[in-house]
Design an enzyme around this catalytic site. Structure first.
Site, PDB file in Angstrom:
ATOM      1  N   LYS A   1      77.036  45.456  29.867  1.00 19.25           N
ATOM      2  CA  LYS A   1      76.874  46.320  31.038  1.00 19.25           C
ATOM      3  C   LYS A   1      77.998  47.349  31.199  1.00 19.25           C
ATOM      4  O   LYS A   1      77.768  48.410  31.753  1.00 19.25           O
ATOM      5  CB  LYS A   1      76.764  45.483  32.314  1.00 19.25           C
ATOM      6  CG  LYS A   1      75.466  44.693  32.403  1.00 19.25           C
ATOM      7  CD  LYS A   1      75.338  43.987  33.721  1.00 19.25           C
ATOM      8  CE  LYS A   1      74.126  43.089  33.740  1.00 19.25           C
ATOM      9  NZ  LYS A   1      73.872  42.493  35.051  1.00 19.25           N
TER      10      LYS A   1
ATOM     11  N   ASP B   1      71.546  46.385  39.929  1.00 16.83           N
ATOM     12  CA  ASP B   1      71.966  45.036  40.357  1.00 16.83           C
ATOM     13  C   ASP B   1      72.360  45.014  41.833  1.00 16.83           C
ATOM     14  O   ASP B   1      72.080  44.053  42.541  1.00 16.83           O
ATOM     15  CB  ASP B   1      73.160  44.550  39.521  1.00 16.83           C
ATOM     16  CG  ASP B   1      72.736  44.105  38.129  1.00 16.83           C
ATOM     17  OD1 ASP B   1      71.560  43.741  37.940  1.00 16.83           O
ATOM     18  OD2 ASP B   1      73.598  44.129  37.229  1.00 16.83           O
TER      19      ASP B   1
ATOM     20  N   GLY C   1      84.034  34.916  43.990  1.00 22.43           N
ATOM     21  CA  GLY C   1      84.025  35.391  42.609  1.00 22.43           C
ATOM     22  C   GLY C   1      84.459  36.841  42.530  1.00 22.43           C
ATOM     23  O   GLY C   1      84.428  37.570  43.533  1.00 22.43           O
TER      24      GLY C   1
ATOM     25  N   ALA D   1      78.998  40.491  38.699  1.00 23.01           N
ATOM     26  CA  ALA D   1      78.039  40.333  39.799  1.00 23.01           C
ATOM     27  C   ALA D   1      78.748  40.587  41.137  1.00 23.01           C
ATOM     28  O   ALA D   1      78.162  41.160  42.066  1.00 23.01           O
ATOM     29  CB  ALA D   1      77.428  38.941  39.778  1.00 23.01           C
TER      30      ALA D   1
ATOM     31  N   GLY E   1      69.057  33.454  44.090  1.00 23.84           N
ATOM     32  CA  GLY E   1      69.313  34.451  43.047  1.00 23.84           C
ATOM     33  C   GLY E   1      68.037  34.999  42.432  1.00 23.84           C
ATOM     34  O   GLY E   1      68.047  36.066  41.820  1.00 23.84           O
TER      35      GLY E   1
HETATM   36  P1  ATR Z   1      79.593  37.722  36.111  1.00 19.02           P
HETATM   37  O1  ATR Z   1      79.917  38.964  35.357  1.00 19.02           O
HETATM   38  O2  ATR Z   1      78.207  37.211  35.873  1.00 19.02           O
HETATM   39  O3  ATR Z   1      79.910  37.813  37.564  1.00 19.02           O
HETATM   40  P2  ATR Z   1      82.046  36.517  35.176  1.00 19.02           P
HETATM   41  O4  ATR Z   1      82.615  37.864  35.017  1.00 19.02           O
HETATM   42  O5  ATR Z   1      82.170  35.544  34.050  1.00 19.02           O
HETATM   43  O6  ATR Z   1      80.481  36.560  35.503  1.00 19.02           O
HETATM   44  O7  ATR Z   1      82.655  35.885  36.521  1.00 19.02           O
HETATM   45  C1  ATR Z   1      82.568  34.561  36.793  1.00 19.02           C
HETATM   46  C2  ATR Z   1      83.252  34.304  38.128  1.00 19.02           C
HETATM   47  O8  ATR Z   1      83.125  32.905  38.426  1.00 19.02           O
HETATM   48  C3  ATR Z   1      84.746  34.621  38.138  1.00 19.02           C
HETATM   49  O9  ATR Z   1      85.091  35.121  39.399  1.00 19.02           O
HETATM   50  C4  ATR Z   1      85.369  33.233  37.898  1.00 19.02           C
HETATM   51  O10 ATR Z   1      86.679  33.093  38.393  1.00 19.02           O
HETATM   52  P3  ATR Z   1      87.964  33.612  37.527  1.00 19.02           P
HETATM   53  O11 ATR Z   1      88.044  35.079  37.774  1.00 19.02           O
HETATM   54  O12 ATR Z   1      89.112  32.864  38.093  1.00 19.02           O
HETATM   55  O13 ATR Z   1      87.658  33.262  36.108  1.00 19.02           O
HETATM   56  C5  ATR Z   1      84.426  32.356  38.678  1.00 19.02           C
HETATM   57  N1  ATR Z   1      84.420  30.948  38.246  1.00 19.02           N
HETATM   58  C6  ATR Z   1      83.879  30.445  37.118  1.00 19.02           C
HETATM   59  N2  ATR Z   1      84.040  29.106  37.061  1.00 19.02           N
HETATM   60  C7  ATR Z   1      84.708  28.761  38.197  1.00 19.02           C
HETATM   61  C8  ATR Z   1      85.191  27.526  38.750  1.00 19.02           C
HETATM   62  N3  ATR Z   1      84.995  26.363  38.095  1.00 19.02           N
HETATM   63  N4  ATR Z   1      85.837  27.562  39.924  1.00 19.02           N
HETATM   64  C9  ATR Z   1      86.033  28.728  40.589  1.00 19.02           C
HETATM   65  N5  ATR Z   1      85.609  29.926  40.130  1.00 19.02           N
HETATM   66  C10 ATR Z   1      84.958  29.947  38.953  1.00 19.02           C
END
Ligand code: ATR
Length: 282
Positions: A73, A109, A132, A136, A242
């Site tokens: 993306k 999105d 997060g 997304a 979602g």
């Molecule tokens: P996308 O692009 O689909 O949003 P991504 O960029 O991989 O996916 O983002 C995943 C999000 O989930 C991130 O904010 C991640 O936190 P970090 O920035 O600290 O990595 C969060 N995330 C994933 N696993 C997690 C967990 N077990 N606890 C808390 N946050 C989590």
């Protein structure tokens, strides 16, 4: 089958891409509107190293529409001729339209977040807690702040929340401070918690959720609500799955590819019929 030498090709590319429901959604829509002689929608696995060659090939083949999913993306932007202003602000393109071999990138999105939320409430003056800070989350941050909501961003890696917060005039918090989400009118989860194979996880203890809130989980499962949404329902909150994001970003994408309003019920039915029974997605 109504495919002819005149049929326009639309395609989703990702790595992986095999789990995507976009082909079923778009092809069902073409059939419903009896334009399946004019459009067909397929998928191709394209690795990050192959993306430049793919775009060259798409130009040579006069591919009409491209859907980009993870991990393309952001990286596809360098290969395009122009980018819509909103996609520029979000920093990501999930839709490319080919007009006379000029490739223009869009982002739908954020409308996948905005439209389901606006069915439930107006956003102006509301407080949104965003969990997060990945791709997304960027689309969600743009969606809610563009309509005048106040944004609080919570992330495990605080620096990422701070960077996003600066861009969207929001407040950043560490994930450990998320008990304060009870102050928000709307909670949006964009973390991977609850995503296959972590279906038993939830980003929030259910005590943090109140019956005055709307909880939107960008993660969805084929089998029913995520744990977050199940617990939000128990707490009396309104919930948005979602699946709604997937559908609403697809409706807008359909319009960009074909110039026609999406047949929403046909796309919804195709998605529900094809949702995998065991996995979850976002
Ligand atoms: P996308 O692009 O689909 O949003 P991504 O960029 O991989 O996916 O983002 C995943 C999000 O989930 C991130 O904010 C991640 O936190 P970090 O920035 O600290 O990595 C969060 N995330 C994933 N696993 C997690 C967990 N077990 N606890 C808390 N946050 C989590």
């Amino acid at each position: 089958m109504n495919i002819t030498a005149q049929t326009n090709i639309c395609i989703i590319v990702g790595d992986p891409v095999g789990h995507s429901f976009s082909p079923q959604m778009h092809n069902a829509a073409y059939e419903a509107l009896r334009i399946d002689d004019q459009f067909i929608y397929v998928a191709a696995p394209v690795s990050p190293g192959e993306l430049g060659d793919f775009v060259k090939g798409a130009r040579a083949m006069h591919i009409k529409g491209i859907t980009c999913t993870v991990p393309h993306k952001e990286t596809i932007i360098q290969y395009l001729d122009s980018i819509d202003e909103t996609a520029q602000k979000i920093g990501a393109v999930n839709t490319v339209v080919n007009e006379n071999n000029v490739l223009k990138g869009y982002n739908t999105d954020w409308l996948g977040i905005l439209h389901p939320l606006e069915k439930e409430t107006s956003l102006a003056g509301k407080t949104v807690a965003l969990l997060g800070s990945g791709g997304a989350a960027r689309a969600a941050a743009y969606a809610v702040t563009s309509k005048g909501a106040k944004l609080m961003i919570y992330n495990r890696t605080l620096e990422k929340a701070q960077t996003l917060a600066k861009e969207f005039d929001a407040q950043a918090f560490s994930f450990d401070e998320r008990d304060s989400v009870h102050q928000a009118d709307i909670i949006i989860n964009t973390t991977s918690m609850g995503l296959h194979p972590h279906e038993s996880e939830t980003p929030l203890p259910k005590e943090y959720i109140t019956n005055k809130q709307i909880v939107f989980d960008v993660v969805y499962t084929g089998t029913g609500p995520t744990r977050l949404l199940e617990e939000a329902q128990i707490q009396g909150a309104k919930t948005i799955s979602g699946i709604e994001m997937l559908l609403h970003q697809g409706f807008e994408q359909f319009r960009l590819f074909t110039g026609i309003d999406a047949p929403q019920e046909a796309m919804r039915m195709a998605l529900m019929e094809n949702l995998n029974k065991t996995d979850s997605y976002k």
